[in-house]
Design an enzyme around this catalytic site. Structure first.
Site, PDB file in Angstrom:
ATOM      1  N   CYS A 132       0.819  -1.214   0.000  1.00  0.00           N
ATOM      2  CA  CYS A 132       0.000   0.000   0.000  1.00  0.00           C
ATOM      3  C   CYS A 132       0.850   1.261   0.000  1.00  0.00           C
ATOM      4  O   CYS A 132       0.327   2.372  -0.127  1.00  0.00           O
ATOM      5  CB  CYS A 132      -0.922   0.008   1.205  1.00  0.00           C
ATOM      6  SG  CYS A 132      -1.970  -1.449   1.281  1.00  0.00           S
ATOM      7  N   TYR A 158     -14.756  13.972  23.365  1.00  0.00           N
ATOM      8  CA  TYR A 158     -14.937  15.333  22.902  1.00  0.00           C
ATOM      9  C   TYR A 158     -14.042  16.328  23.627  1.00  0.00           C
ATOM     10  O   TYR A 158     -14.096  16.489  24.833  1.00  0.00           O
ATOM     11  CB  TYR A 158     -16.395  15.771  23.058  1.00  0.00           C
ATOM     12  CG  TYR A 158     -16.573  17.276  22.959  1.00  0.00           C
ATOM     13  CD1 TYR A 158     -16.086  17.970  21.855  1.00  0.00           C
ATOM     14  CD2 TYR A 158     -17.192  18.002  23.969  1.00  0.00           C
ATOM     15  CE1 TYR A 158     -16.212  19.348  21.767  1.00  0.00           C
ATOM     16  CE2 TYR A 158     -17.327  19.380  23.884  1.00  0.00           C
ATOM     17  CZ  TYR A 158     -16.830  20.049  22.781  1.00  0.00           C
ATOM     18  OH  TYR A 158     -16.951  21.413  22.699  1.00  0.00           O
TER      19      TYR A 158
END
Lengths: 549, 549
Positions: free
Chosen positions: B42, B425
């Site tokens: 890859c 968060y």
């Protein structure tokens, strides 16, 4: 339907918007004591640092916008002073005029938030000793920095303290951080905070762990912070970030049930002990998912969700809050620390059996530029492999792995599921064997019995004699750069040829840098009849526990 | 136990290492036709572009390292020519010397991979028409770029084609990309590829969609690529990236079962139709999780997992492959596109009922610098909300959201679960209402009946008369900058006052920029007795479908 909402920030604003969407015909009044609704609480430290340059950015929405878009009656500068639960009214005080009046309700949602704790220390009320909760607070702090102060003392090494430390350093202010615990970031396990400590020190923060403030005095324009050790620190500004306590006065005085830590007690519908009163956000008591013990989690995500669910139920819907698993994240300089679910500390305290693993993978393929290691710790059930919690510290990609595990915990998945997770791989984003898969392999290997592992503590806290015979299977170069005391060096690539050098009458513990070569060495030794375990996470984990040795 | 493994890259190398860890006493021989084992497949395009500067980085491991560390007999330059399943031997050809010999086995694992397709076109064998599979291929391509070629034609708009396009552009080579389909990235739904098309065009790639190559000719040192449209492109290099086909010659000739697309057929244990022969990686046939149809997925993650499971079962363990859900990701310039699970195309083809939603949130809090929007599409079961697939395109944070949904799909979670997911968060990383939560809100709103939505196609593909009455609820400024043809403008903030302007005898469709104001407008209109649906994803979704209008 007439709905009153006390508090107009995260939980309150979410509740108000949700209620309006559900009930176009309802009369909805939001009382907010401060001048602003729905501001960006979590952005405040970054406004001090200038990362967020414009103050307006911190206003997620305005009272005016809520009025127009959601047809809400938003009353800022309005303090709800008391609740008459029999008459179903609240007493409101307009802070600008002093006028007081009653407002009736059919349903009431309390979302008053939590207030920064101000410890009862001598001199704590001196000017220049601030806390950070809202825009007025941040204005005060930023004004001092803009005026050119040179020195600040931050009290408390939690999320806000560390975020402020970064932002003060960015503004060139010499920063002292005092934390009375021996570790930063109390929700984390101590060893996982080591990279954060090292980063703060590298950035010049004067970090004082295990030190407490005993009082404050004034010296001319300066403040003096007095420490338990006798040290006196001259500074120009003090910001207290030692935690928050739920704003429960209204609830207490009106006889609503509260918990031992002061949080308003609610059921899964966010309903308080009064069936017409709901509560959401930082003021609410949470149940710990593992221990069942009550605690407080001042996080914006849960506050928003609770606000929505409170509104649902106030409007007659049956929706339920699923509980808070404590997913949290901190960015400080180039480091990210994040966690979800239970910590090792919490599991031990609750007497809950667990196993743990550490891995130290890079956030993406090592062959692609910019690969940086993270430390990932996963806690799981020793019987069925169910994931109980995870913590990670590193740079990029820490948030992704913790979010993936947060969802896996929510789904009740196991470490065996982590092995098989099919995550997105291209070399910029991950690895064909993602850190999540690697953690799954290691944990599953323990449970399947393929990969006996011993925790570092079980090696280090054991006296010389019953202590396992320690073999460092790294290269001589790695070994000579630092090793666990008492280990012999026998590189894994020579192991098969040098088995005769290893005592057969001792239990062995092998380790490498991160655990992978140790795993292979363990497999070789087991199959050659040795009694052996791999030290999970290898020398890198050792350095998390013993950074200075 | 004597284990032979054919192929030493992803699946083969994983199988070999796993087998050794399980069976220290086994004789394990790995035959690899090429000169290298376990290279970074890859990463090849990024070596062309110089992003990966050192060739050695592409060598994940070497034959020598596998020999020493895993005590493997690794034979590179060795082609397995045939299998005698009765005698349980393979015929091996040493490519350097031409010598042939037999090697016996107890168990055999086939991991020969897949070869780039070379279409049977006139001139396709001319020098300068290359494919990209291994290090020798990438050396050839990179040599041409290093020599200073000015122009390249890439045939095929899949993952490799686009990754190569980026890297050629970075090297200053004028790049033409030809794709015979009308869309790039065939696994994605076409509208989700729009931002990728726009990025390629903005970067100067000469993109020819819906165009095919009919042949190649030579013109001096140049090549001429002849297109179906009659256009002839002068170029200096052609790279074919039109897909791969499984290397199934050995399997076919030895009578192992293969599928309609040529893949070696295996059961959940990676066992072929011969109980002593296993197969893993790109050569293996996969079953589509939704349709049950056979297909091929050349991805490194699944290849590694299959290799491990093949080794487990070859060594007498019962472990099972859970299937491939097609999680894939592409980075091209500043864009990321990722997907997991079923596409809309695939669901339609399989006749599987579904609903879909689009959201366009930023990857993190809007008030923190660097917020950039992504488009996120989620497909789900219309009855129970089970998540069927997702696609996202944007910049940072796309990988995280697709990984989260990939795990949710694996866990059998629903869009209702997405609403409640507690993700990490802080303003640098996400939002208190994460894009995942937002998608969950929208999808759940549909299923609960709170939020009637209409797909854009149902508006656009309907003649004037039965077409719903279209209301654009954005501001006049937004409306005048571009709107869906035929819409009237009625800003959501004026809606409550202007209800009398809206026809009561028509079905209405409202929309805004991303869907959020449209949702509120829908709620207002429903509760005022109108028949209305929100156009999911708003004008931004319209622009994904109709970028040029």
């Amino acid at each position: 339907m007439k709905l009153l909402i006390v508090g107009g920030v995260a939980g309150g604003a979410s509740a108000a918007a949700r209620a309006r969407r559900l009930r176009e015909d309802a009369e909805i009044i939001v009382f907010e004591r401060g001048p602003d609704v729905s501001f960006a609480n979590c952005g405040l430290p970054y406004y001090v640092g200038g990362v967020i340059a414009e103050r307006e950015k911190l206003l997620v929405t305005t009272a005016e916008r809520l009025r127009i878009r959601f047809n809400l009656d938003v009353r800022t500068g309005s303090s709800v002073e008391s609740i008459d639960r029999v008459a179903k009214t609240v007493r409101v005080r307009d802070l600008a005029t002093g006028r007081e009046y009653n407002e009736s309700y059919d349903k009431l949602i309390l979302s008053p938030g939590a207030a920064p704790v101000r410890p009862k220390l001598p001199g704590v009320e001196l000017p220049g000793i601030l806390t950070l909760r809202n825009l007025e607070d941040v204005d005060r702090i930023k004004r001092r920095v803009d005026e050119g102060i040179q020195r600040v003392v931050l009290v408390g090494g939690g999320f806000i303290g560390l975020e402020l430390a970064e932002n003060f350093v960015k503004r060139g202010v010499a920063t002292t951080l005092i934390e009375h615990n021996k570790q930063l970031l109390p929700p984390f396990d101590p060893e996982m905070t080591t990279p954060i400590v090292q980063t703060l020190l590298a950035q010049g923060v004067d970090l004082q762990l295990g030190e407490s403030v005993t009082g404050f005095t004034r010296a001319g324009n300066d403040l003096i912070v007095e420490l338990k050790s006798g040290t006196r620190i001259h500074t120009q500004l003090v910001v207290l970030g030692i935690g928050v306590s739920p704003e429960n006065k209204l609830a207490l005085e009106s006889g609503l049930e509260t918990g031992v830590r002061g949080g308003i007690r609610v059921d899964a519908h966010q309903r308080t002990s009064d069936s017409d009163i709901f509560a959401a956000g930082d003021a609410v008591e949470i149940r710990d998912a593992i221990s069942g013990n009550p605690f407080q989690v001042p996080l914006a995500g849960p506050a928003n969700r609770q606000g929505r669910i409170a509104a649902d139920n106030a409007c007659g819907r049956d929706s339920r809050y699923r509980g808070t698993q404590g997913t949290a994240i901190l960015g400080v300089f180039d480091q990210t620390a994040a966690m979800t679910g239970a910590s090792e500390k919490a599991l031990k305290k609750a007497g809950r059996p667990f196993r743990k693993i550490y891995v130290h993978p890079a956030q993406h393929a090592g062959y692609y530029p910019g690969a940086k290691p993270m430390a990932l710790k996963v806690l799981f059930d020793p019987e069925n492999g169910r994931i109980l919690g995870a913590q990670a510290v590193g740079s990029d990609g820490v948030d992704k792995r913790i979010d993936v595990i947060a969802v896996a915990i929510q789904a009740g998945m196991t470490v065996f599921d982590m092995e098989e997770m099919e995550l997105a791989y291209a070399p910029q984003y991950g690895s064909a064997k993602d850190p999540i898969n690697m953690a799954g392999f290691v944990a599953s290997g323990i449970l399947r019995g393929d990969h006996p592992q011993i925790d570092l503590e079980s090696v280090m806290h054991v006296a010389a004699e019953p202590r396992p015979y320690l073999i460092d299977v790294r290269t001589p170069q790695e070994f000579s750069a630092g090793a666990i005391p008492g280990a012999m060096n026998l590189p894994v690539d020579e192991l098969r040829k040098r088995l005769h050098e290893i005592p057969r009458d001792r239990h062995l513990a092998v380790y490498c840098q991160v655990g992978q070569r140790g795993y292979l060495a363990t497999r070789i030794l087991i199959q050659n009849g040795f009694s052996v375990a791999n030290i999970g996470g290898g020398y890198k984990t050792y350095k998390l526990f013993y950074p200075n040795e």
